[in-house]
Design a protein around this motif. Structure first.
Motif, mmCIF file in Angstrom:
data_model
loop_
_atom_site.group_PDB
_atom_site.id
_atom_site.type_symbol
_atom_site.label_atom_id
_atom_site.label_comp_id
_atom_site.label_asym_id
_atom_site.label_seq_id
_atom_site.Cartn_x
_atom_site.Cartn_y
_atom_site.Cartn_z
ATOM 1 N N THR A 156 11.445 -7.918 -9.473
ATOM 2 C CA THR A 156 11.292 -9.158 -8.709
ATOM 3 C C THR A 156 10.209 -9.020 -7.657
ATOM 4 O O THR A 156 9.886 -7.917 -7.203
ATOM 5 N N CYS A 157 9.655 -10.155 -7.270
ATOM 6 C CA CYS A 157 8.614 -10.186 -6.241
ATOM 7 C C CYS A 157 9.226 -9.850 -4.881
ATOM 8 O O CYS A 157 10.250 -10.420 -4.492
ATOM 9 N N ALA A 158 8.590 -8.939 -4.152
ATOM 10 C CA ALA A 158 9.112 -8.532 -2.847
ATOM 11 C C ALA A 158 9.043 -9.661 -1.833
ATOM 12 O O ALA A 158 9.817 -9.685 -0.866
ATOM 13 N N GLN A 162 11.282 -13.822 -6.823
ATOM 14 C CA GLN A 162 11.205 -14.368 -8.181
ATOM 15 C C GLN A 162 11.019 -13.249 -9.192
ATOM 16 O O GLN A 162 10.339 -12.252 -8.918
ATOM 17 N N ASP A 163 11.643 -13.416 -10.355
ATOM 18 C CA ASP A 163 11.468 -12.456 -11.438
ATOM 19 C C ASP A 163 10.032 -12.553 -11.945
ATOM 20 O O ASP A 163 9.619 -13.573 -12.493
ATOM 21 N N ALA A 168 5.804 -14.891 -15.385
ATOM 22 C CA ALA A 168 4.623 -14.702 -16.234
ATOM 23 C C ALA A 168 4.849 -15.308 -17.609
ATOM 24 O O ALA A 168 3.940 -15.915 -18.186
ATOM 25 N N PHE A 169 6.064 -15.168 -18.146
ATOM 26 C CA PHE A 169 6.359 -15.745 -19.460
ATOM 27 C C PHE A 169 6.319 -17.271 -19.406
ATOM 28 O O PHE A 169 5.802 -17.923 -20.322
ATOM 29 N N ASP A 170 6.852 -17.850 -18.340
ATOM 30 C CA ASP A 170 6.809 -19.310 -18.194
ATOM 31 C C ASP A 170 5.362 -19.795 -18.116
ATOM 32 O O ASP A 170 5.006 -20.828 -18.704
ATOM 33 N N GLU A 306 0.138 -20.623 -10.003
ATOM 34 C CA GLU A 306 0.732 -20.391 -8.690
ATOM 35 C C GLU A 306 0.080 -19.171 -8.061
ATOM 36 O O GLU A 306 -0.500 -18.321 -8.747
ATOM 37 N N PRO A 307 0.185 -19.041 -6.741
ATOM 38 C CA PRO A 307 -0.399 -17.865 -6.070
ATOM 39 C C PRO A 307 0.191 -16.583 -6.658
ATOM 40 O O PRO A 307 1.337 -16.520 -7.078
ATOM 41 N N HIS A 308 -0.633 -15.527 -6.662
ATOM 42 C CA HIS A 308 -0.216 -14.252 -7.227
ATOM 43 C C HIS A 308 0.879 -13.627 -6.376
ATOM 44 O O HIS A 308 0.950 -13.809 -5.182
ATOM 45 N N HIS A 309 1.734 -12.837 -7.052
ATOM 46 C CA HIS A 309 2.779 -12.101 -6.347
ATOM 47 C C HIS A 309 2.152 -10.856 -5.747
ATOM 48 O O HIS A 309 1.270 -10.247 -6.326
#
Length: 309
Positions: A156-158, A162-163, A168-170, A306-309
């Motif tokens: 998940t994003c720190a 979000q997973d 990425a799959f979505d 969307e903005p990068h994680h």
């Protein structure tokens, strides 16, 4: 009376036995079969270390397998073929506590790989035609499993929780949907490739779209393609997509995109030509195909990333 009674009991016994045999034969025709195939000569050689493995010649072995497939088909038995991997088999037996040098263990392993792996149904085709299809499906399956594992391990994003793999799959699914919607009518052949630390992942998708209605595609191929594209998105690697479209009475058209910041950026016609007409292993030029137009990628109208994680 005793003799008569004995004769009647014997007749009844044989009648019941005959009925039972007929019923079992009927059930056998409705029970599917699976054959674990040693398609590769090296894999075949690895199995020869087992005393109970009856074959010593790969060519003869393949001939016998084909004969068995034909015999099952003549009996009306539905048969599928799966790839038998000796290394996986040895691991399976060790983990399950099974003696690897028995036909029962080989049969059990075959059932396991048929349930979870890639198979091809035998419909009367030559074994030489079946094997390439089976190997291709097995490679696709392995690629899908490896790509899925990569996405799962990202966690998940720190910042937002979000997973990362799911996001990425979505995103990949959205890009694929937009690409298919804007590609127009025709038979479409898509290839997605992206490097990872251990391998070069490759996914292939075939679709067809009429002048009206959405594109028709195999759901499994679509999921495999989106998963490999998702790996490129999540790892921000040098992913790329190539689309080849065939339509009646017109040359094939080839378009290309590179993955950049969660979007598919169109390549120029020159970049598409260079990518298609260069040997990936040697870097040497390859003659262009006749009847093929190398075209720039087009805007697929995807939503902003969307903005990068």
């Amino acid at each position: 009376m005793a003799q008569t009674g004995h004769t009647e009991n014997s007749t009844t016994h044989h009648t019941e036995h005959g009925t039972g045999t007929t019923m079992r034969r009927a059930l056998r025709r409705e029970a599917p079969s699976t054959i674990g195939l040693l398609a590769d000569a090296q894999d075949f050689a690895a199995m020869r270390r087992y005393r109970t493995f009856a074959f010593d010649d790969h060519t003869v072995y393949l001939q016998q397998v084909e004969g068995l497939l034909k015999a099952f088909a003549a009996q009306g038995v539905h048969t599928t073929v799966a790839l038998f991997d000796p290394e996986d088999y040895a691991e399976f037996c060790a983990e399950s506590g099974l003696d690897a040098d028995t036909g029962a263990s080989r049969s059990r392993f075959t059932a396991e790989i048929a349930a979870a792996g890639a198979t091809v149904a035998y419909t009367g085709q030559r074994l030489s035609d079946l094997i390439p299809v089976l190997v291709s499906r097995a490679v696709r399956r392995a690629t899908w499993e490896y790509a899925t594992l990569l996405l799962t391990d990202l966690g998940t994003c720190a910042d937002c929780g979000q997973d990362i793999g799911r996001a990425a799959f979505d995103r990949a699914s959205h890009l694929l949907t937009r690409l298919l919607e804007t590609a127009g009518p025709g038979a479409h052949h898509l290839v997605c490739s992206t490097p990872t630390e251990d391998d070069q992942l490759l996914a292939v998708l075939h679709t067809h779209r009429d002048t009206t209605g959405p594109a028709r595609l195999d759901s499994t191929e679509g999921a495999e393609f989106a998963t490999v594209l998702a790996v490129a998105i999540a790892l921000e690697s040098r992913g790329g997509v190539v689309l080849r479209t065939s339509a009646p009475d017109s040359p094939d058209r080839v378009h290309g995109w590179r993955l950049a910041y969660g979007a598919l950026a169109p390549l120029t016609a020159g970049e598409v030509f260079n990518a298609y007409c260069t040997d990936a292993d040697t870097g040497e030029p390859v003659s262009p195909e006749s009847g093929v137009e190398y075209c720039a990628g087009f805007d697929i109208g995807a939503d902003p990333a969307e903005p990068h994680h």
